[in-house]
Design a protein around this motif. Sequence first.
Motif, mmCIF file in Angstrom:
data_model
loop_
_atom_site.group_PDB
_atom_site.id
_atom_site.type_symbol
_atom_site.label_atom_id
_atom_site.label_comp_id
_atom_site.label_asym_id
_atom_site.label_seq_id
_atom_site.Cartn_x
_atom_site.Cartn_y
_atom_site.Cartn_z
ATOM 1 N N ALA A 71 0.828 -1.206 0.000
ATOM 2 C CA ALA A 71 0.000 0.000 0.000
ATOM 3 C C ALA A 71 0.864 1.259 0.000
ATOM 4 N N ILE A 72 1.900 1.272 0.829
ATOM 5 C CA ILE A 72 2.774 2.443 0.925
ATOM 6 C C ILE A 72 3.544 2.650 -0.374
ATOM 7 N N ILE A 73 4.110 1.573 -0.920
ATOM 8 C CA ILE A 73 4.886 1.679 -2.160
ATOM 9 C C ILE A 73 4.005 2.153 -3.309
ATOM 10 N N SER A 74 2.761 1.680 -3.356
ATOM 11 C CA SER A 74 1.876 2.055 -4.460
ATOM 12 C C SER A 74 1.450 3.515 -4.401
ATOM 13 N N VAL A 75 1.415 4.091 -3.200
ATOM 14 C CA VAL A 75 1.000 5.489 -3.032
ATOM 15 C C VAL A 75 2.175 6.449 -3.188
ATOM 16 N N SER A 76 3.350 6.030 -2.754
ATOM 17 C CA SER A 76 4.498 6.935 -2.709
ATOM 18 C C SER A 76 5.014 7.299 -4.098
ATOM 19 N N ASP A 77 5.371 8.578 -4.258
ATOM 20 C CA ASP A 77 5.995 9.047 -5.500
ATOM 21 C C ASP A 77 7.511 8.928 -5.446
ATOM 22 N N VAL A 78 8.034 8.532 -4.281
ATOM 23 C CA VAL A 78 9.490 8.451 -4.092
ATOM 24 C C VAL A 78 9.854 7.067 -3.556
ATOM 25 N N PRO A 79 11.152 6.724 -3.545
ATOM 26 C CA PRO A 79 11.559 5.404 -3.055
ATOM 27 C C PRO A 79 11.116 5.144 -1.620
ATOM 28 N N VAL A 80 10.829 3.872 -1.334
ATOM 29 C CA VAL A 80 10.396 3.463 0.004
ATOM 30 C C VAL A 80 11.364 2.420 0.558
ATOM 31 N N PHE A 81 11.807 2.647 1.787
ATOM 32 C CA PHE A 81 12.620 1.687 2.525
ATOM 33 C C PHE A 81 11.695 0.995 3.522
ATOM 34 N N VAL A 82 11.614 -0.318 3.437
ATOM 35 C CA VAL A 82 10.594 -1.081 4.156
ATOM 36 C C VAL A 82 11.198 -1.822 5.337
ATOM 37 N N GLY A 83 10.540 -1.718 6.490
ATOM 38 C CA GLY A 83 10.957 -2.491 7.658
ATOM 39 C C GLY A 83 10.586 -3.949 7.500
ATOM 40 N N VAL A 84 11.543 -4.839 7.787
ATOM 41 C CA VAL A 84 11.278 -6.276 7.651
ATOM 42 C C VAL A 84 11.561 -7.025 8.952
ATOM 43 N N GLY A 85 11.516 -6.300 10.066
ATOM 44 C CA GLY A 85 11.647 -6.954 11.363
ATOM 45 C C GLY A 85 13.056 -6.905 11.913
ATOM 46 N N GLY A 86 13.350 -7.918 12.719
ATOM 47 C CA GLY A 86 14.647 -7.991 13.371
ATOM 48 C C GLY A 86 14.545 -8.024 14.876
ATOM 49 N N GLY A 87 13.364 -7.676 15.402
ATOM 50 C CA GLY A 87 13.142 -7.730 16.841
ATOM 51 C C GLY A 87 12.276 -8.923 17.176
ATOM 52 N N ILE A 88 10.961 -8.708 17.242
ATOM 53 C CA ILE A 88 10.011 -9.802 17.477
ATOM 54 C C ILE A 88 9.950 -10.708 16.247
ATOM 55 N N THR A 89 9.901 -10.085 15.079
ATOM 56 C CA THR A 89 9.898 -10.838 13.824
ATOM 57 C C THR A 89 11.333 -10.948 13.325
ATOM 58 N N THR A 90 11.815 -12.176 13.178
ATOM 59 C CA THR A 90 13.225 -12.321 12.788
ATOM 60 C C THR A 90 13.441 -13.640 12.062
ATOM 61 N N GLY A 91 14.677 -14.017 11.880
ATOM 62 C CA GLY A 91 15.005 -15.300 11.269
ATOM 63 C C GLY A 91 14.518 -15.405 9.838
ATOM 64 N N SER A 92 14.056 -16.602 9.474
ATOM 65 C CA SER A 92 13.649 -16.876 8.097
ATOM 66 C C SER A 92 12.461 -16.027 7.676
ATOM 67 N N ARG A 93 11.636 -15.612 8.633
ATOM 68 C CA ARG A 93 10.494 -14.760 8.288
ATOM 69 C C ARG A 93 10.984 -13.401 7.780
ATOM 70 N N SER A 94 11.968 -12.819 8.439
ATOM 71 C CA SER A 94 12.533 -11.551 7.977
ATOM 72 C C SER A 94 13.168 -11.712 6.596
ATOM 73 N N VAL A 95 13.798 -12.844 6.358
ATOM 74 C CA VAL A 95 14.412 -13.096 5.048
ATOM 75 C C VAL A 95 13.334 -13.134 3.968
ATOM 76 N N ARG A 96 12.234 -13.838 4.235
ATOM 77 C CA ARG A 96 11.139 -13.917 3.253
ATOM 78 C C ARG A 96 10.505 -12.548 3.023
ATOM 79 N N LEU A 97 10.353 -11.785 4.094
ATOM 80 C CA LEU A 97 9.785 -10.436 3.966
ATOM 81 C C LEU A 97 10.690 -9.543 3.122
ATOM 82 N N ALA A 98 11.992 -9.688 3.295
ATOM 83 C CA ALA A 98 12.939 -8.887 2.505
ATOM 84 C C ALA A 98 12.822 -9.210 1.018
ATOM 85 N N ILE A 99 12.720 -10.504 0.698
ATOM 86 C CA ILE A 99 12.568 -10.912 -0.702
ATOM 87 C C ILE A 99 11.285 -10.335 -1.280
#
Length: 221
Positions: A71-99
């Motif tokens: 939703a954020i990327i589709s609305v933004s007119d400029v580049p978006v840097f996306v949070g993919v976890g690292g605290g509560i959400t981590t490990g392989s889930r963060s890797v999949r989110l990054a992809i």
Amino acid sequence: MAKQVPSYTGTLRNHSLTIPACVSECSGIRIFGRRIKSLAFSTDVAIIKNINADAIIAVYPFTPQPVISQAIISVSDVPVFVGVGGGITTGSRSVRLAIQSEHQGAYGVVLNAPTSDDVIRQIKKVVDIPVVITVVSAHTDIGSRLEAGADFLNVSGAAATPEIVAEIRRDFPEVPIIATGGPTEESILRTIQAGANAITYTPPSNGVLFARIMNQHRKAL
């Protein structure tokens, strides 16, 4: 001599949010040919659509969800840097989110300070966009973060941010640093002078902006 820059704001958009002018003093970071000096810290699509930041940093205090990133990327007119976890959400889930974030069009992925070096390595192996690791303390082992594959540092140390940036810059003169600039031009300039390449700016919330407008309406009656 300062250059004169012609400006047009229009009638309906002349109250859009503006990044403090002093942010232009930093060097910026060039990513895929685009120079980024300012990042707005927001997930509010109305604010994202009405601010003149060079990029958006979309990090929020919940488990990252691809539908929010999209939703954020589709609305933004400029580049978006996306949070993919690292605290509560981590490990392989963060890797999949990054992809998935890269596939959605994110310009970079941001990891929280507790992220392990191993997760940074895993993400760096599978994405071709910058991996940004958040730094909240001067005691962080920056060398191990960079060795693991972090491309940029995102320094968020509250009032201590300029001091953390200065310490990192002394030991790692070439590392790209994004840093929170604080609420005033003075604090932003202090962070830039400490060595930040780009500044993260937190815009006022929708509630604050509405309060200002409603006060103006009341005074006009």
